[in-house]
Design an enzyme around this catalytic site. Structure first.
Site, PDB file in Angstrom:
ATOM      1  N   ARG A 127       0.854  -1.170   0.138  1.00 19.57           N
ATOM      2  CA  ARG A 127      -0.122   0.068  -0.083  1.00 19.57           C
ATOM      3  C   ARG A 127       0.897   1.341   0.031  1.00 19.57           C
ATOM      4  O   ARG A 127       0.660   2.365  -0.623  1.00 19.57           O
ATOM      5  CB  ARG A 127      -0.841  -0.185   1.261  1.00 19.57           C
TER       6      ARG A 127
ATOM      7  N   LYS B 182     -16.877  19.397  -1.513  1.00 19.57           N
ATOM      8  CA  LYS B 182     -16.743  18.247  -2.362  1.00 19.57           C
ATOM      9  C   LYS B 182     -17.892  17.629  -2.759  1.00 19.57           C
ATOM     10  O   LYS B 182     -18.197  16.559  -1.917  1.00 19.57           O
ATOM     11  CB  LYS B 182     -15.593  17.344  -1.721  1.00 19.57           C
TER      12      LYS B 182
ATOM     13  N   GLU C 296     -17.788  16.812   2.295  1.00 18.00           N
ATOM     14  CA  GLU C 296     -18.114  16.074   1.197  1.00 18.00           C
ATOM     15  C   GLU C 296     -19.441  15.317   1.337  1.00 18.00           C
ATOM     16  O   GLU C 296     -19.515  14.307   2.170  1.00 18.00           O
ATOM     17  CB  GLU C 296     -16.918  14.755   0.995  1.00 18.00           C
TER      18      GLU C 296
ATOM     19  N   LYS D  29     -11.028  15.636   5.559  1.00 13.11           N
ATOM     20  CA  LYS D  29     -11.838  15.323   4.770  1.00 13.11           C
ATOM     21  C   LYS D  29     -12.921  14.463   5.579  1.00 13.11           C
ATOM     22  O   LYS D  29     -12.459  13.451   6.521  1.00 13.11           O
ATOM     23  CB  LYS D  29     -11.495  14.419   3.654  1.00 13.11           C
TER      24      LYS D  29
HETATM   25  P1  13P Z   1     -13.480   8.742  -6.066  1.00 11.34           P
HETATM   26  O1  13P Z   1     -13.081   9.800  -6.845  1.00 11.34           O
HETATM   27  O2  13P Z   1     -13.461   7.626  -6.362  1.00 11.34           O
HETATM   28  O3  13P Z   1     -15.203   8.903  -5.820  1.00 11.34           O
HETATM   29  O4  13P Z   1     -13.224   9.001  -4.364  1.00 11.34           O
HETATM   30  C1  13P Z   1     -13.312  10.164  -3.902  1.00 11.34           C
HETATM   31  C2  13P Z   1     -13.364  10.331  -2.605  1.00 11.34           C
HETATM   32  O5  13P Z   1     -12.602  10.753  -1.814  1.00 11.34           O
HETATM   33  C3  13P Z   1     -14.525   9.333  -1.830  1.00 11.34           C
HETATM   34  O6  13P Z   1     -14.703   9.959  -0.645  1.00 11.34           O
END
Ligand code: 13P
Length: 335
Positions: free
Chosen positions: A44, A217, A175, A134
């Site tokens: 990873r 986001k 988000e 986030k």
């Molecule tokens: P994706 O762009 O693969 O949707 O992932 C963005 C992300 O941070 C999801 O929480």
């Protein structure tokens, strides 16, 4: 300009976007299983370090969202991962939610958890070098969903999270992801996403979050993946911009989309079309996970020691999205 606003703008300036490399160990294991690479901490780290040391990090990637495991790992050159990211000219960030669980009172919906002990964890992440964070709330669309309960409770959590993050001098990425899965129309997505975003801002304001010091986001406005009626990319761009104009306060400096299961090219093309018609003051860019990493991961899995080759694939994708974030992409630039 406040310090938080300066950071938010710096992450997204000049077409730069965010690399979402914050997959939990479970999700990363699924991704690695998909390309037949064993999911060990070393593998990873190797894949992620390969991306974080690519040349596009200084020109295209303004910020990287890390997962708890990665922010504490050391690179092969023995520096901490956040230091490597800073050295490459980008800014380290961290996912701080602990995942979405079943929402009591609505067994088909989820609530994102992680508020307990968050203040203490934020202090630790700040010391480790994080400048932004986030938290993802997730909503699905069907006849009765998202329910008022899920819209309200996820907005409340996003606001409490954001207030704590700003208290600790970091920029919260907010988000709210309305999922693409389902038979719903683009219009349903437009209606529900608008409702979700509006409620988020209502709560953010109630919790005294400085809107100049956040990044939103969101998802783009798309028809469900099982919908019989698809709309054109131009329609996606128009509806997405309309939704943002109607529901995002003008103080917000930047919006960075998630890719949400769109293909690499589709998410680049849609971002480009949105920016070609962007008549707002929002910086509109990307915060992609899969749409930035998919090809690079596939290439890397064939020979995990081919660092340069993998970086080339990643550099290309990042460059294309940075052009799209300025409305300067075209299909013939793809190789
Ligand atoms: P994706 O762009 O693969 O949707 O992932 C963005 C992300 O941070 C999801 O929480």
């Amino acid at each position: 300009m406040s310090e938080l606003n300066t950071i938010a703008v710096k992450i997204l300036e000049k077409g730069k976007g965010i690399l979402a490399a914050d997959e939990s160990t479970g999700t990363m294991t699924k991704r690695l299983d998909g390309v037949n690479v064993p999911s060990t901490p070393e593998n990873r780290l190797l894949f992620r370090e390969t991306l974080f040391s690519a040349s596009c990090m200084s020109e295209c990637i303004g910020g990287v969202i890390l997962y708890d495991e990665t922010i504490k790992q050391e690179s092969s050159k023995r520096n901490k991962i956040p230091e490597l990211i800073l050295e490459m000219g980008s800014i380290p960030g961290i996912k701080v939610d602990t995942g979405a669980k079943i929402l009591a009172g609505s067994t088909n919906e989820k609530i994102t958890e992680g508020l307990d002990g968050l203040r203490e964890r934020l202090k630790e992440y700040y010391k480790l070098g994080a400048k932004f964070t986030k938290w993802r709330g997730v909503y699905n669309i069907s006849e009765n969903y998202p329910s008022k309960l899920s819209i309200q409770s996820n907005a409340h959590a996003l606001a409490r999270y954001s207030a704590l993050v700003q208290e600790n001098d970091m920029v919260p990425i907010v988000e709210p992801e309305v999922l693409m899965e389902g038979e719903h129309s683009a219009n349903d997505c437009f209606e529900k996403t608008s409702e979700v975003i509006k409620k988020c801002f209502e709560e953010l304001i109630l919790h005294k979050v400085d809107l100049k010091g956040i990044i939103l986001k969101p998802n783009m406005i798309l028809a469900g993946n099982k919908s019989k009626v698809k709309i054109s990319n131009k329609e996606v761009a128009k509806l997405t911009l309309k939704c943002l104009k109607n529901s995002v306060p003008t103080e917000v400096p930047g919006i960075a989309f998630l890719s949400g299961g769109q293909s690499e090219i589709e998410s680049t093309e849609n971002l480009d079309l949105i920016n070609k018609i962007n008549d707002t003051d929002f910086i509109i860019s990307y915060s992609y996970g899969r749409a930035l990493q998919q090809s690079a991961l596939k290439f890397w899995s064939r020979d995990i020691d081919n660092i340069e080759g993998t970086q080339e694939v990643f550099n290309h994708r990042a460059k294309m999205n940075t052009l799209a974030a300025q409305g300067n992409w075209s299909k013939d630039l793809e190789i």
